[in-house]
Motif scaffolding. Structure first.
Motif, PDB file in Angstrom:
ATOM      1  N   ASP A 137      17.505  16.057  -1.687  1.00  0.00           N
ATOM      2  CA  ASP A 137      16.844  16.174  -2.537  1.00  0.00           C
ATOM      3  C   ASP A 137      15.854  14.668  -3.375  1.00  0.00           C
ATOM      4  O   ASP A 137      14.406  15.518  -4.417  1.00  0.00           O
ATOM      5  N   VAL A 138      16.005  14.351  -3.360  1.00  0.00           N
ATOM      6  CA  VAL A 138      15.152  12.565  -3.769  1.00  0.00           C
ATOM      7  C   VAL A 138      15.707  11.664  -2.200  1.00  0.00           C
ATOM      8  O   VAL A 138      16.319  11.587  -2.033  1.00  0.00           O
ATOM      9  N   ILE A 139      14.499  10.797  -1.937  1.00  0.00           N
ATOM     10  CA  ILE A 139      14.661   9.597  -1.204  1.00  0.00           C
ATOM     11  C   ILE A 139      14.560   7.837  -2.512  1.00  0.00           C
ATOM     12  O   ILE A 139      13.192   8.865  -2.375  1.00  0.00           O
ATOM     13  N   LEU A 140      15.104   7.159  -2.586  1.00  0.00           N
ATOM     14  CA  LEU A 140      15.394   6.110  -3.155  1.00  0.00           C
ATOM     15  C   LEU A 140      15.082   4.848  -2.377  1.00  0.00           C
ATOM     16  O   LEU A 140      16.473   4.942  -1.597  1.00  0.00           O
ATOM     17  N   LEU A 141      14.174   4.183  -2.668  1.00  0.00           N
ATOM     18  CA  LEU A 141      13.496   2.926  -1.224  1.00  0.00           C
ATOM     19  C   LEU A 141      14.307   1.655  -2.143  1.00  0.00           C
ATOM     20  O   LEU A 141      14.481   1.459  -3.303  1.00  0.00           O
ATOM     21  N   GLY A 142      15.059   1.202  -0.892  1.00  0.00           N
ATOM     22  CA  GLY A 142      15.123  -0.686  -1.830  1.00  0.00           C
ATOM     23  C   GLY A 142      14.251  -1.470  -2.521  1.00  0.00           C
ATOM     24  O   GLY A 142      13.129  -1.301  -1.685  1.00  0.00           O
ATOM     25  N   PRO A 143      13.886  -2.499  -3.191  1.00  0.00           N
ATOM     26  CA  PRO A 143      12.291  -2.424  -3.201  1.00  0.00           C
ATOM     27  C   PRO A 143      11.988  -3.492  -2.436  1.00  0.00           C
ATOM     28  O   PRO A 143      10.816  -3.425  -2.474  1.00  0.00           O
ATOM     29  N   GLN A 144      12.823  -3.231  -1.001  1.00  0.00           N
ATOM     30  CA  GLN A 144      12.549  -4.587  -0.078  1.00  0.00           C
ATOM     31  C   GLN A 144      11.410  -3.918   0.323  1.00  0.00           C
ATOM     32  O   GLN A 144      10.748  -4.437   1.214  1.00  0.00           O
ATOM     33  N   MET A 145      11.313  -2.752   0.063  1.00  0.00           N
ATOM     34  CA  MET A 145      10.782  -1.505   1.297  1.00  0.00           C
ATOM     35  C   MET A 145       9.547  -0.876  -0.065  1.00  0.00           C
ATOM     36  O   MET A 145       9.390   0.086   0.593  1.00  0.00           O
ATOM     37  N   GLY A 146       9.519  -1.534  -1.375  1.00  0.00           N
ATOM     38  CA  GLY A 146       8.480  -0.314  -2.406  1.00  0.00           C
ATOM     39  C   GLY A 146       7.065  -0.929  -1.514  1.00  0.00           C
ATOM     40  O   GLY A 146       6.617   0.055  -2.016  1.00  0.00           O
ATOM     41  N   HIS A 147       6.615  -1.660  -0.923  1.00  0.00           N
ATOM     42  CA  HIS A 147       4.930  -1.926  -0.283  1.00  0.00           C
ATOM     43  C   HIS A 147       4.986  -0.435   0.664  1.00  0.00           C
ATOM     44  O   HIS A 147       3.927  -0.096   1.454  1.00  0.00           O
ATOM     45  N   MET A 148       6.292   0.174   1.076  1.00  0.00           N
ATOM     46  CA  MET A 148       6.394   1.491   1.800  1.00  0.00           C
ATOM     47  C   MET A 148       6.624   3.016   1.507  1.00  0.00           C
ATOM     48  O   MET A 148       6.579   3.774   1.489  1.00  0.00           O
ATOM     49  N   GLU A 149       6.555   3.014  -0.152  1.00  0.00           N
ATOM     50  CA  GLU A 149       6.298   4.207  -1.529  1.00  0.00           C
ATOM     51  C   GLU A 149       5.503   4.901  -0.977  1.00  0.00           C
ATOM     52  O   GLU A 149       6.182   5.980  -0.647  1.00  0.00           O
ATOM     53  N   SER A 150       4.489   4.930  -0.752  1.00  0.00           N
ATOM     54  CA  SER A 150       3.256   5.753  -0.796  1.00  0.00           C
ATOM     55  C   SER A 150       3.479   6.694   0.763  1.00  0.00           C
ATOM     56  O   SER A 150       2.929   7.304   0.732  1.00  0.00           O
ATOM     57  N   GLU A 151       3.729   5.496   1.859  1.00  0.00           N
ATOM     58  CA  GLU A 151       3.266   6.039   3.419  1.00  0.00           C
ATOM     59  C   GLU A 151       4.648   6.810   3.233  1.00  0.00           C
ATOM     60  O   GLU A 151       4.703   7.830   3.655  1.00  0.00           O
TER      61      GLU A 151
END
Length: 103
Positions: A51-65
């Protein structure tokens, strides 16, 4: 209904520690949730079951992608919550995103 949360990071290892903290918090709150950790390269395998995907902070730059690939909420975990392994807070954030995504 059980809510499903996916945490993703580069290799899936550091998020797996946070998953355990989140599972403990959910159990203490009497919540039915499925929480898994995976590597970024394996997110697609969970596409239709979370239902949701949470990214580790080191992947924050990929959030919009990553958000552009899936029809579910995607967000980056707060760096402080991640560093402190604050399972309660990250669980709360995930549940709020799920509810917001349903509107």
């Amino acid at each position: 209904m059980t809510k499903s949360i996916l945490l993703a990071c580069a290799g899936g290892y550091s998020t797996s520690m946070l998953v355990e903290k989140m599972k403990k918090a959910a159990k203490e709150q009497g919540l039915e949730v499925m929480i898994e950790a995976t590597a970024e390269s394996n997110i697609a395998a969970f596409e239709n079951i979370v239902d949701v995907i949470l990214l580790g902070p080191q992947m924050g730059h990929m959030e919009s992608e990553i958000a552009g690939r899936y029809d579910i909420p995607v967000s980056t975990i707060d760096m402080m919550d991640y560093g402190m392994m604050n399972g309660d807070k990250v669980l709360s954030t995930a549940l709020k995103l799920i509810e917001k995504g349903k509107n």
